[in-house]
Design an enzyme around this catalytic site. Structure first.
Site, PDB file in Angstrom:
ATOM      1  N   GLU A 272      16.641  21.267  64.661  1.00 13.45           N
ATOM      2  CA  GLU A 272      17.577  22.314  65.104  1.00 13.45           C
ATOM      3  C   GLU A 272      16.964  23.115  66.252  1.00 13.45           C
ATOM      4  O   GLU A 272      17.650  23.458  67.216  1.00 13.45           O
ATOM      5  CB  GLU A 272      17.969  23.245  63.953  1.00 13.45           C
ATOM      6  CG  GLU A 272      18.815  22.583  62.893  1.00 13.45           C
ATOM      7  CD  GLU A 272      20.015  21.832  63.440  1.00 13.45           C
ATOM      8  OE1 GLU A 272      20.709  22.348  64.340  1.00 13.45           O
ATOM      9  OE2 GLU A 272      20.257  20.702  62.974  1.00 13.45           O
ATOM     10  N   TRP A 275      17.606  21.172  69.142  1.00 15.41           N
ATOM     11  CA  TRP A 275      18.973  21.266  69.673  1.00 15.41           C
ATOM     12  C   TRP A 275      19.078  22.428  70.655  1.00 15.41           C
ATOM     13  O   TRP A 275      19.786  22.355  71.657  1.00 15.41           O
ATOM     14  CB  TRP A 275      19.996  21.454  68.536  1.00 15.41           C
ATOM     15  CG  TRP A 275      20.573  20.154  68.051  1.00 15.41           C
ATOM     16  CD1 TRP A 275      20.270  19.510  66.898  1.00 15.41           C
ATOM     17  CD2 TRP A 275      21.568  19.339  68.724  1.00 15.41           C
ATOM     18  NE1 TRP A 275      21.010  18.346  66.804  1.00 15.41           N
ATOM     19  CE2 TRP A 275      21.809  18.220  67.908  1.00 15.41           C
ATOM     20  CE3 TRP A 275      22.266  19.450  69.928  1.00 15.41           C
ATOM     21  CZ2 TRP A 275      22.721  17.224  68.248  1.00 15.41           C
ATOM     22  CZ3 TRP A 275      23.173  18.458  70.276  1.00 15.41           C
ATOM     23  CH2 TRP A 275      23.392  17.364  69.440  1.00 15.41           C
ATOM     24  N   TRP A 303      46.427  21.830  77.896  1.00 14.17           N
ATOM     25  CA  TRP A 303      46.330  22.968  76.971  1.00 14.17           C
ATOM     26  C   TRP A 303      47.695  23.629  76.876  1.00 14.17           C
ATOM     27  O   TRP A 303      48.337  23.881  77.902  1.00 14.17           O
ATOM     28  CB  TRP A 303      45.291  23.978  77.473  1.00 14.17           C
ATOM     29  CG  TRP A 303      43.940  23.399  77.720  1.00 14.17           C
ATOM     30  CD1 TRP A 303      43.318  23.266  78.926  1.00 14.17           C
ATOM     31  CD2 TRP A 303      43.033  22.865  76.743  1.00 14.17           C
ATOM     32  NE1 TRP A 303      42.079  22.681  78.763  1.00 14.17           N
ATOM     33  CE2 TRP A 303      41.876  22.424  77.429  1.00 14.17           C
ATOM     34  CE3 TRP A 303      43.081  22.712  75.363  1.00 14.17           C
ATOM     35  CZ2 TRP A 303      40.787  21.853  76.783  1.00 14.17           C
ATOM     36  CZ3 TRP A 303      41.992  22.138  74.722  1.00 14.17           C
ATOM     37  CH2 TRP A 303      40.873  21.716  75.420  1.00 14.17           C
ATOM     38  N   ASN A 338      26.781  28.351  61.424  1.00 16.17           N
ATOM     39  CA  ASN A 338      27.010  27.200  62.312  1.00 16.17           C
ATOM     40  C   ASN A 338      28.167  26.314  61.865  1.00 16.17           C
ATOM     41  O   ASN A 338      28.987  25.884  62.679  1.00 16.17           O
ATOM     42  CB  ASN A 338      25.733  26.370  62.417  1.00 16.17           C
ATOM     43  CG  ASN A 338      25.917  25.180  63.337  1.00 16.17           C
ATOM     44  OD1 ASN A 338      26.235  25.349  64.507  1.00 16.17           O
ATOM     45  ND2 ASN A 338      25.764  23.972  62.812  1.00 16.17           N
ATOM     46  N   TRP A 356      38.529  25.235  75.407  1.00 14.93           N
ATOM     47  CA  TRP A 356      37.209  25.646  74.896  1.00 14.93           C
ATOM     48  C   TRP A 356      36.654  26.824  75.691  1.00 14.93           C
ATOM     49  O   TRP A 356      35.868  27.608  75.176  1.00 14.93           O
ATOM     50  CB  TRP A 356      36.222  24.468  74.912  1.00 14.93           C
ATOM     51  CG  TRP A 356      35.980  23.853  76.274  1.00 14.93           C
ATOM     52  CD1 TRP A 356      36.642  22.796  76.818  1.00 14.93           C
ATOM     53  CD2 TRP A 356      35.020  24.271  77.262  1.00 14.93           C
ATOM     54  NE1 TRP A 356      36.162  22.525  78.082  1.00 14.93           N
ATOM     55  CE2 TRP A 356      35.153  23.402  78.376  1.00 14.93           C
ATOM     56  CE3 TRP A 356      34.051  25.275  77.313  1.00 14.93           C
ATOM     57  CZ2 TRP A 356      34.366  23.532  79.525  1.00 14.93           C
ATOM     58  CZ3 TRP A 356      33.265  25.397  78.457  1.00 14.93           C
ATOM     59  CH2 TRP A 356      33.437  24.526  79.543  1.00 14.93           C
ATOM     60  N   TRP A 379      30.293  24.439  72.530  1.00 16.59           N
ATOM     61  CA  TRP A 379      31.759  24.414  72.693  1.00 16.59           C
ATOM     62  C   TRP A 379      32.205  23.077  73.264  1.00 16.59           C
ATOM     63  O   TRP A 379      33.193  22.499  72.821  1.00 16.59           O
ATOM     64  CB  TRP A 379      32.232  25.586  73.565  1.00 16.59           C
ATOM     65  CG  TRP A 379      32.491  26.802  72.724  1.00 16.59           C
ATOM     66  CD1 TRP A 379      31.620  27.819  72.485  1.00 16.59           C
ATOM     67  CD2 TRP A 379      33.665  27.097  71.958  1.00 16.59           C
ATOM     68  NE1 TRP A 379      32.183  28.734  71.629  1.00 16.59           N
ATOM     69  CE2 TRP A 379      33.440  28.327  71.290  1.00 16.59           C
ATOM     70  CE3 TRP A 379      34.895  26.454  71.778  1.00 16.59           C
ATOM     71  CZ2 TRP A 379      34.398  28.911  70.451  1.00 16.59           C
ATOM     72  CZ3 TRP A 379      35.853  27.046  70.945  1.00 16.59           C
ATOM     73  CH2 TRP A 379      35.605  28.253  70.298  1.00 16.59           C
TER      74      TRP A 379
HETATM   75  P1  FAD Z   1      19.019  27.754  61.949  1.00 15.15           P
HETATM   76  O1  FAD Z   1      19.813  26.715  61.239  1.00 15.15           O
HETATM   77  O2  FAD Z   1      18.041  28.517  61.143  1.00 15.15           O
HETATM   78  O3  FAD Z   1      18.297  27.038  63.168  1.00 15.15           O
HETATM   79  C1  FAD Z   1      17.121  27.563  63.793  1.00 15.15           C
HETATM   80  C2  FAD Z   1      17.364  27.779  65.267  1.00 15.15           C
HETATM   81  O4  FAD Z   1      17.659  26.543  65.903  1.00 15.15           O
HETATM   82  C3  FAD Z   1      18.536  28.677  65.583  1.00 15.15           C
HETATM   83  O5  FAD Z   1      18.195  30.028  65.496  1.00 15.15           O
HETATM   84  C4  FAD Z   1      18.914  28.242  66.984  1.00 15.15           C
HETATM   85  O6  FAD Z   1      18.102  28.847  67.950  1.00 15.15           O
HETATM   86  C5  FAD Z   1      18.613  26.750  66.942  1.00 15.15           C
HETATM   87  N1  FAD Z   1      19.834  26.011  66.638  1.00 15.15           N
HETATM   88  C6  FAD Z   1      20.321  25.675  65.421  1.00 15.15           C
HETATM   89  N2  FAD Z   1      21.447  24.950  65.539  1.00 15.15           N
HETATM   90  C7  FAD Z   1      21.690  24.821  66.856  1.00 15.15           C
HETATM   91  C8  FAD Z   1      22.708  24.176  67.630  1.00 15.15           C
HETATM   92  N3  FAD Z   1      23.690  23.478  67.047  1.00 15.15           N
HETATM   93  N4  FAD Z   1      22.646  24.256  68.974  1.00 15.15           N
HETATM   94  C9  FAD Z   1      21.645  24.935  69.588  1.00 15.15           C
HETATM   95  N5  FAD Z   1      20.645  25.556  68.902  1.00 15.15           N
HETATM   96  C10 FAD Z   1      20.673  25.510  67.568  1.00 15.15           C
HETATM   97  N6  FAD Z   1      23.611  29.258  69.122  1.00 15.15           N
HETATM   98  C11 FAD Z   1      23.090  30.269  69.840  1.00 15.15           C
HETATM   99  O7  FAD Z   1      21.909  30.583  69.699  1.00 15.15           O
HETATM  100  N7  FAD Z   1      23.862  30.974  70.732  1.00 15.15           N
HETATM  101  C12 FAD Z   1      25.182  30.687  70.921  1.00 15.15           C
HETATM  102  O8  FAD Z   1      25.837  31.328  71.772  1.00 15.15           O
HETATM  103  C13 FAD Z   1      25.766  29.646  70.144  1.00 15.15           C
HETATM  104  N8  FAD Z   1      27.091  29.356  70.262  1.00 15.15           N
HETATM  105  C14 FAD Z   1      27.624  28.349  69.483  1.00 15.15           C
HETATM  106  C15 FAD Z   1      28.995  28.048  69.614  1.00 15.15           C
HETATM  107  C16 FAD Z   1      29.565  27.038  68.843  1.00 15.15           C
HETATM  108  C17 FAD Z   1      31.039  26.702  69.004  1.00 15.15           C
HETATM  109  C18 FAD Z   1      28.766  26.323  67.927  1.00 15.15           C
HETATM  110  C19 FAD Z   1      29.364  25.220  67.089  1.00 15.15           C
HETATM  111  C20 FAD Z   1      27.419  26.591  67.804  1.00 15.15           C
HETATM  112  C21 FAD Z   1      26.823  27.605  68.580  1.00 15.15           C
HETATM  113  N9  FAD Z   1      25.448  27.913  68.472  1.00 15.15           N
HETATM  114  C22 FAD Z   1      24.919  28.923  69.235  1.00 15.15           C
HETATM  115  C23 FAD Z   1      24.534  27.070  67.672  1.00 15.15           C
HETATM  116  C24 FAD Z   1      24.325  27.494  66.211  1.00 15.15           C
HETATM  117  O9  FAD Z   1      25.551  27.751  65.590  1.00 15.15           O
HETATM  118  C25 FAD Z   1      23.428  28.706  66.061  1.00 15.15           C
HETATM  119  O10 FAD Z   1      22.252  28.567  66.821  1.00 15.15           O
HETATM  120  C26 FAD Z   1      23.022  28.885  64.593  1.00 15.15           C
HETATM  121  O11 FAD Z   1      24.175  29.040  63.790  1.00 15.15           O
HETATM  122  C27 FAD Z   1      22.118  30.076  64.442  1.00 15.15           C
HETATM  123  O12 FAD Z   1      21.854  30.326  63.100  1.00 15.15           O
HETATM  124  P2  FAD Z   1      20.377  30.257  62.544  1.00 15.15           P
HETATM  125  O13 FAD Z   1      19.476  31.029  63.419  1.00 15.15           O
HETATM  126  O14 FAD Z   1      20.442  30.637  61.106  1.00 15.15           O
HETATM  127  O15 FAD Z   1      20.069  28.707  62.692  1.00 15.15           O
END
Ligand code: FAD
Length: 477
Positions: A272, A275, A303, A338, A356, A379
Site C-alpha cells: 500500500e 501504491w 457524462w 479506502n 471523475w 479516481w
Molecule cells: P493504509 O491502508 O494504512 O495504507 C498506508 C498508506 O499507504 C496510506 O496512508 C497511504 O499513504 C498509502 N495508500 C494506501 N492505499 C493507497 C492507494 N490505494 N493509493 C495510494 N496510496 C495508498 N489517498 C491519499 O493519501 N490522498 C488522496 O487524496 C486519496 N484519494 C483517493 C481517492 C479515491 C477515489 C480512492 C479510491 C482512494 C484515494 N486515496 C487517497 C487512497 C486511499 O484511499 C488512502 O490512501 C487510504 O484510505 C488512507 O488510509 P490509511 O492511511 O488508513 O491507509
C-alpha cells in the site's frame, strides 16, 4: 531550510544537511496560493496545515529555532528572505506535483542568478520516480511490475532529527499563523476534524506505533472493513510529511519481519505504501493526469448526471446507505475508508454518470489527506480511464458492497443514524424493507431517508450503454 510537504524534524534529509557543521539555519514555510493555481489546498487541508505548522513550530522551538511564516509568491519570498538574511544556501525536499516541480526549477534559476546554492533532497518518496524504469527504459503503467521492480531495492535508512538548530541572531520577519485564516470560523465546520485528528509529527509516530502494535497482523483481512479500525490512518501525516514513508517502511519491517503472524500483513502494508509511490510515479511521468483521462477514449464519455444528483452524492443523500455513510464520514472527519472511497467514487461515475473530475474536486476540498497524485490516480483507477485501472464495466453494487464489508452494519448505523433501527437484513437496502418494518424503525422513505436516486439495475445498464458509445481501443474482457 524551506519546508514544504516535509513538516517534520526526523528523517528529513534536507533539514539534517542544512544543519550540518553547525550552520546557522533559518526555518521557512511559505503559503503560496498563487503557484499551485487550480491545485491550491482545499478547506480541510488548510485546517490540517494550520495545526501541522503550529506543531512544527513548537518542535523547532524546542531545538532552538523559530519557524518563519511568509505568504505570497514563493519566488518573491525566497528572494526576499535570502536578501534579508544573506543566506548562501537554500535547502528543501523535492515535491512532485507538476506545478511544484516547475516552481523548483524557477527557484533554482533565481538562486543561481543570485549566486546562491539550491540543494534538493528526496524526503517524501522512497523510490525516485525518474530511476524506476522498465527493461526498455520506459515508464511503468501497471502497478504489479512496478512493485516487482521496487520491492527488491533497499529503502534509505531513516535519519535522526538534528539535536540542536542554530539560527542567526537576527531573524527575517515572520507573519502570524492565526492571521492566515486557515481555520474555518463562519461557520466553524471543523468540530468533526478536531474530534478525529491531532496533526503533528509526534502524533504521526504514535499512530504508526498503534497500528504496528494492534492492526498489522490482521491488515490483509481487515483493511477492507470500514466498520473497524483495520488500517493505519496515516495518509494525512504522510501527505504533509509529518512522517516519512521510509520511516513507516523500516519500522513495519523491523517489527514484523521475524514474526510469522505479522509477515502477511507486513507485505500488504508495504504494498500500500508502494501504491502511494506508484501514484507519484504516474504523476511524475504523466503530469496532466489530474486533468486529462489517461486513456484518451474517455475524454468522449457521455457524462449525463445532473447537478441535483451531484449534490445528493456530496451530501450523503443518495438513498444507498453505504454511499451515504462514506460521504458523511468524509464531510465530518475529512477522511473516508479506502473501500468506501472506491464504492462512492464508482457510484458517482457509473451510477450517476458524473465525471471523475467532479468527484476528485469534491474530495480535494474535503479530504485532510487530499493529495494530487493519489487522488487523481485513484479516481482514474475507479473510472477505468487510468493507467492501471479497474475495467469500466466492473460496476460495484453498493448494496452488496455494504453487506460484504459492513456485515453487522456498524459503519452505516454510525453515519446514517436515521436508518439505524432497521434490522441487518434491510440495512443496506431499505427500499426492500416491508412497510411494517420501516414503520417500526421510524422510517418514511422519501421523507426521513431518501429513496435510491437511481435504480441499480437500470443505472448499470445505462453505464454499460454509455461505455459502449466510446470509440474502439477499449479492451472489453
Ligand atoms: P493504509 O491502508 O494504512 O495504507 C498506508 C498508506 O499507504 C496510506 O496512508 C497511504 O499513504 C498509502 N495508500 C494506501 N492505499 C493507497 C492507494 N490505494 N493509493 C495510494 N496510496 C495508498 N489517498 C491519499 O493519501 N490522498 C488522496 O487524496 C486519496 N484519494 C483517493 C481517492 C479515491 C477515489 C480512492 C479510491 C482512494 C484515494 N486515496 C487517497 C487512497 C486511499 O484511499 C488512502 O490512501 C487510504 O484510505 C488512507 O488510509 P490509511 O492511511 O488508513 O491507509
Amino acid at each position: 531550510m524551506w519546508f514544504r510537504q516535509d513538516l517534520r524534524l526526523a528523517d528529513n534529509p534536507a533539514l539534517v544537511h542544512a544543519c550540518s557543521s553547525g550552520n546557522k539555519v533559518v526555518a521557512l514555510f511559505i503559503l503560496d496560493d498563487v503557484s499551485a493555481a487550480a491545485w491550491t489546498m482545499g478547506s480541510a487541508s488548510r485546517w490540517w496545515l494550520h495545526h501541522s505548522l503550529a506543531s512544527l513550530a513548537e518542535d523547532l522551538d524546542r531545538r532552538g529555532a523559530t519557524l518563519i511564516l511568509r505568504r505570497g509568491s514563493t519566488r518573491d519570498v525566497i528572494k526576499s528572505v535570502v536578501a534579508e538574511t544573506g543566506a548562501t544556501r537554500v535547502f528543501t525536499s523535492r515535491c512532485y506535483e507538476p506545478w511544484a516541480r516547475a516552481l523548483e526549477t524557477q527557484v533554482h534559476d533565481d538562486l543561481k542568478a543570485a549566486g546562491v546554492t539550491f540543494k534538493r533532497f528526496a524526503g517524501s518518496l522512497m523510490f525516485n520516480p525518474d530511476w524506476v524504469r522498465t527493461k526498455t527504459n520506459s515508464a511503468f503503467k501497471v502497478f504489479t511490475p512496478f512493485w516487482r521492480a521496487v520491492s527488491g531495492t533497499e529503502v534509505r535508512t531513516p535519519i535522526a532529527a538534528p539535536d540542536e538548530i542554530h539560527q542567526p541572531a537576527v531573524l527575517p520577519r515572520s507573519e502570524s499563523l492565526n492571521a492566515w485564516d486557515l481555520l474555518p470560523t463562519k461557520p466553524d465546520w471543523a468540530g468533526g476534524l478536531r474530534d478525529t485528528w491531532q496533526p503533528g509529527e509526534a502524533q504521526a509516530v504514535d499512530r504508526l506505533d498503534t497500528f504496528l502494535d494492534n492492526a498489522i497482523g490482521n491488515y490483509t483481512d481487515k483493511r477492507n472493513r470500514p466498520d473497524i479500525v483495520g488500517t493505519s490512518r496515516l495518509s494525512p501525516y504522510l501527505h504533509f510529511g509529518e512522517i516519512s514513508p521510509a520511516t513507516c517502511w523500516h519500522r513495519a519491517r523491523d517489527i514484523a519481519k521475524n514474526d510469522q503472524k505479522l509477515s502477511a500483513g507486513l507485505e500488504t502494508f508495504l504494498k500500500e505504501l508502494a501504491w502511494r509511490e506508484f501514484s507519484y510515479y504516474l504523476l511524475f511521468h504523466w503530469p496532466n493526469m489530474p486533468e486529462v483521462s489517461f486513456r484518451p477514449e474517455f475524454e468522449n464519455f457521455p457524462w449525463s448526471g445532473t447537478d441535483d444528483q451531484l449534490r445528493a452524492w456530496q451530501s450523503g443523500q443518495t438513498g444507498y446507505p453505504v454511499v451515504d455513510a462514506g460521504m458523511r464520514e468524509l464531510w465530518t472527519t475529512g477522511w473516508m475508508h479506502n473501500r468506501v472511497r472506491m464504492v462512492t467514487a464508482s457510484f458517482l461515475i457509473k451510477h450517476l454518470l458524473i465525471s471523475w473530475r467532479e468527484g476528485a474536486a469534491w474530495f480535494w476540498d474535503c479530504l485532510v489527506d487530499a493529495d494530487l497524485a493519489s487522488n487523481s490516480a485513484s479516481w482514474q483507477w475507479v473510472a477505468g480511464s487510468g493507467a492501471d485501472a479497474a475495467p469500466y464495466f466492473r460496476i460495484f453494487n453498493p448494496q452488496k458492497q455494504g453487506e460484504t464489508f459492513d456485515p453487522a452494519g456498524d459503519y452505516v448505523r454510525r453515519w446514517v443514524p436515521e436508518i439505524a433501527k432497521l434490522p441487518d437484513k434491510y440495512l443496506h437496502a431499505p427500499w426492500n424493507a416491508p412497510p411494517d418494518i420501516l414503520a417500526h424503525a421510524g422510517i418514511t422513505l422519501g421523507k426521513t431517508y431518501p429513496r435510491p436516486i437511481v435504480d441499480h439495475t437500470q443505472a448499470r445498464a445505462a453505464a454499460l450503454a454509455a461505455f459502449g458509445t466510446l470509440k474502439s481501443g477499449m479492451a472489453v474482457e
